[in-house]
Scaffold this motif. Structure first.
Motif, PDB file in Angstrom:
ATOM      1  N   PRO A   1     -65.715   9.220  92.714  1.00  0.00           N
ATOM      2  CA  PRO A   1     -65.738   7.550  93.767  1.00  0.00           C
ATOM      3  C   PRO A   1     -67.271   8.612  94.823  1.00  0.00           C
ATOM      4  CG  PRO A   1     -63.025   8.066  93.525  1.00  0.00           C
ATOM      5  CD  PRO A   1     -64.250   9.104  92.650  1.00  0.00           C
ATOM      6  N   ALA A   2     -67.199   9.826  94.382  1.00  0.00           N
ATOM      7  CA  ALA A   2     -67.736  11.272  95.002  1.00  0.00           C
ATOM      8  C   ALA A   2     -69.416  11.209  94.640  1.00  0.00           C
ATOM      9  CB  ALA A   2     -68.116  12.014  95.555  1.00  0.00           C
ATOM     10  N   ALA A   3     -69.112  10.688  93.298  1.00  0.00           N
ATOM     11  CA  ALA A   3     -70.430  11.245  92.039  1.00  0.00           C
ATOM     12  C   ALA A   3     -71.216   9.589  91.943  1.00  0.00           C
ATOM     13  CB  ALA A   3     -69.738  11.027  90.676  1.00  0.00           C
ATOM     14  N   LEU A   4     -69.872   8.822  91.689  1.00  0.00           N
ATOM     15  CA  LEU A   4     -70.746   7.486  92.191  1.00  0.00           C
ATOM     16  C   LEU A   4     -71.934   7.003  92.823  1.00  0.00           C
ATOM     17  CD1 LEU A   4     -68.162   5.555  90.180  1.00  0.00           C
ATOM     18  CD2 LEU A   4     -70.026   6.080  89.114  1.00  0.00           C
ATOM     19  N   PHE A   5     -71.481   7.693  94.492  1.00  0.00           N
ATOM     20  CA  PHE A   5     -71.738   7.306  95.783  1.00  0.00           C
ATOM     21  C   PHE A   5     -72.812   8.321  95.648  1.00  0.00           C
ATOM     22  CE2 PHE A   5     -72.131   8.156 100.277  1.00  0.00           C
ATOM     23  CZ  PHE A   5     -72.346   6.157 100.384  1.00  0.00           C
ATOM     24  N   MET A   6     -72.744   8.937  95.395  1.00  0.00           N
ATOM     25  CA  MET A   6     -74.227   9.888  95.038  1.00  0.00           C
ATOM     26  C   MET A   6     -74.790   9.776  94.377  1.00  0.00           C
ATOM     27  SD  MET A   6     -75.105  12.600  92.340  1.00  0.00           S
ATOM     28  CE  MET A   6     -74.540  12.912  91.680  1.00  0.00           C
ATOM     29  N   MET A   7     -75.081   8.980  93.223  1.00  0.00           N
ATOM     30  CA  MET A   7     -75.909   8.689  92.406  1.00  0.00           C
ATOM     31  C   MET A   7     -76.731   7.404  93.403  1.00  0.00           C
ATOM     32  SD  MET A   7     -76.619  10.396  89.597  1.00  0.00           S
ATOM     33  CE  MET A   7     -77.406   9.565  89.397  1.00  0.00           C
ATOM     34  N   LEU A   8     -76.277   6.358  93.638  1.00  0.00           N
ATOM     35  CA  LEU A   8     -76.262   5.927  94.557  1.00  0.00           C
ATOM     36  C   LEU A   8     -76.944   6.399  96.319  1.00  0.00           C
ATOM     37  CD1 LEU A   8     -76.537   2.620  95.937  1.00  0.00           C
ATOM     38  CD2 LEU A   8     -74.578   2.790  97.030  1.00  0.00           C
ATOM     39  N   CYS A   9     -76.867   7.164  96.630  1.00  0.00           N
ATOM     40  CA  CYS A   9     -77.896   7.854  97.522  1.00  0.00           C
ATOM     41  C   CYS A   9     -78.835   8.247  96.984  1.00  0.00           C
ATOM     42  CB  CYS A   9     -76.957   8.635  97.874  1.00  0.00           C
ATOM     43  SG  CYS A   9     -75.565   8.217  99.395  1.00  0.00           S
TER      44      CYS A   9
ATOM     45  N   ASN B   1     -71.178  -0.106 101.870  1.00  0.00           N
ATOM     46  CA  ASN B   1     -70.666   0.963 102.412  1.00  0.00           C
ATOM     47  C   ASN B   1     -69.352   0.676 102.138  1.00  0.00           C
ATOM     48  OD1 ASN B   1     -69.336   4.247 102.208  1.00  0.00           O
ATOM     49  ND2 ASN B   1     -70.366   4.206 104.065  1.00  0.00           N
ATOM     50  N   LYS B   2     -68.472   0.046 101.388  1.00  0.00           N
ATOM     51  CA  LYS B   2     -67.168  -0.758 101.802  1.00  0.00           C
ATOM     52  C   LYS B   2     -65.859   0.763 101.893  1.00  0.00           C
ATOM     53  CE  LYS B   2     -68.015  -5.340 100.373  1.00  0.00           C
ATOM     54  NZ  LYS B   2     -68.790  -5.589  99.571  1.00  0.00           N
ATOM     55  N   ALA B   3     -66.446   2.451 101.056  1.00  0.00           N
ATOM     56  CA  ALA B   3     -65.515   3.001 101.348  1.00  0.00           C
ATOM     57  C   ALA B   3     -65.100   3.556 102.265  1.00  0.00           C
ATOM     58  CB  ALA B   3     -65.627   3.979  99.045  1.00  0.00           C
ATOM     59  N   GLN B   4     -66.876   3.515 102.694  1.00  0.00           N
ATOM     60  CA  GLN B   4     -66.704   4.169 104.526  1.00  0.00           C
ATOM     61  C   GLN B   4     -66.778   5.856 103.817  1.00  0.00           C
ATOM     62  OE1 GLN B   4     -63.154   3.509 106.357  1.00  0.00           O
ATOM     63  NE2 GLN B   4     -64.242   1.231 107.963  1.00  0.00           N
ATOM     64  N   MET B   5     -68.158   5.724 103.002  1.00  0.00           N
ATOM     65  CA  MET B   5     -68.247   7.240 102.602  1.00  0.00           C
ATOM     66  C   MET B   5     -69.408   7.411 102.946  1.00  0.00           C
ATOM     67  SD  MET B   5     -67.211   7.815  98.242  1.00  0.00           S
ATOM     68  CE  MET B   5     -67.168   8.714  98.418  1.00  0.00           C
ATOM     69  N   PHE B   6     -69.443   9.131 103.210  1.00  0.00           N
ATOM     70  CA  PHE B   6     -71.038   9.401 104.260  1.00  0.00           C
ATOM     71  C   PHE B   6     -71.710  10.897 103.357  1.00  0.00           C
ATOM     72  CE2 PHE B   6     -67.106  11.666 106.042  1.00  0.00           C
ATOM     73  CZ  PHE B   6     -68.266  12.803 105.993  1.00  0.00           C
ATOM     74  N   VAL B   7     -72.843  11.210 103.290  1.00  0.00           N
ATOM     75  CA  VAL B   7     -73.570  12.290 103.082  1.00  0.00           C
ATOM     76  C   VAL B   7     -74.286  12.661 104.039  1.00  0.00           C
ATOM     77  CG1 VAL B   7     -75.518  10.718 102.565  1.00  0.00           C
ATOM     78  CG2 VAL B   7     -75.233  12.220 101.337  1.00  0.00           C
ATOM     79  N   THR B   8     -74.501  13.792 104.016  1.00  0.00           N
ATOM     80  CA  THR B   8     -75.279  14.685 104.491  1.00  0.00           C
ATOM     81  C   THR B   8     -76.050  15.146 103.539  1.00  0.00           C
ATOM     82  OG1 THR B   8     -73.995  16.697 103.376  1.00  0.00           O
ATOM     83  CG2 THR B   8     -73.383  16.114 106.214  1.00  0.00           C
ATOM     84  N   VAL B   9     -77.340  15.027 104.997  1.00  0.00           N
ATOM     85  CA  VAL B   9     -78.598  15.197 103.594  1.00  0.00           C
ATOM     86  C   VAL B   9     -80.068  16.324 104.513  1.00  0.00           C
ATOM     87  CG1 VAL B   9     -80.611  13.880 102.868  1.00  0.00           C
ATOM     88  CG2 VAL B   9     -78.507  13.501 103.669  1.00  0.00           C
TER      89      VAL B   9
END
Length: 171
Positions: free
Chosen positions: A44-52, A81-89
Motif C-alpha cells: 500500500p505504501a509503495a503504491l501510494f508513493m508512486m501516485l505521489c 485518499n480513502k486509505a488516509q495515508m500521508f507523505v512528508t516531502v
C-alpha cells in the motif's frame, strides 16, 4: 551536464516501502529535487508513493513555485485518499544559472548544508503539514512556507528521510 553533481542512494529495509526521491530538469535552467516518505509499509505504501511521485512531478513540470507545487499536489492527494495515508516531502527548485534554491517542505527532517568544510542544519522556521492530511489553512499563513538559499560552488546539500534516524544496527 557539468554545472552540478547529484548523488542519491536508497537502501531499502526488509520490505517494500514508500520512501522516494526524484530529480529532473523543469527547463534548461531549473532543476527540481524531491525527497519524500509515505506513511506505512508494504505494497500500500509503495503504491501510494508512486501516485505521489507522479502528482509532484506533473505539478513541478508546470513551472510552479515549490509552495504552489505542494499546495496543488496536496489538494489532488486529499481528493483521492480513502486509505488516509500521508507523505512528508521536501521539494526544491534550483536555478542553475544563479545557484538560487527555493524550497518548501511538508514535514520532513531538517536539511543539512556543507559549506567551507562544515556541516550545519539549516534553520527551519516553520514546516508544512504532510500531504494528504487536510486542505484547510487554519491561520492563512500558507500551508507550505518557502525558503531561499543561494548555493556556492562546492556546497553540498543533504536531505534524508526518517529511515536514517530510525535505522537500527543488527548484529
Amino acid at each position: 551536464r557539468k554545472d552540478f553533481d547529484l548523488f542519491a542512494q536508497m537502501d531499502p529495509a526488509r520490505e517494500i516501502g514508500g520512501d522516494f526521491y526524484d530529480f529532473f530538469l523543469v527547463d534548461d535552467d531549473h532543476l527540481c529535487l524531491t525527497m519524500a516518505d509515505v506513511s506505512g509499509k508494504g505494497m500500500p505504501a509503495a503504491l501510494f508513493m508512486m501516485l505521489c511521485k507522479i502528482i509532484l512531478s506533473q505539478q513541478a513540470k508546470m513551472g510552479k513555485s515549490p509552495a504552489r507545487i505542494l499546495e496543488d499536489a496536496n489538494l489532488e492527494i486529499c481528493a483521492n485518499n480513502k486509505a488516509q495515508m500521508f507523505v512528508t516531502v521536501w521539494l526544491g527548485i534550483l536555478e542553475l544559472s544563479t545557484g538560487t534554491l527555493c524550497f518548501a517542505d511538508a514535514g520532513p527532517e531538517k536539511l543539512l548544508l556543507r559549506r567551507d568544510g562544515r556541516w550545519e542544519f539549516l534553520p527551519k522556521e516553520m514546516s508544512g503539514i504532510p500531504l494528504g492530511m487536510f486542505t484547510d489553512d487554519p491561520d492563512g499563513s500558507g500551508l507550505f512556507p518557502e525558503q531561499t538559499l543561494t548555493l556556492q560552488c562546492g556546497d553540498v546539500l543533504l536531505q534524508y528521510t526518517d529511515g536514517v534516524t530510525e535505522a537500527k544496527h543488527e548484529k
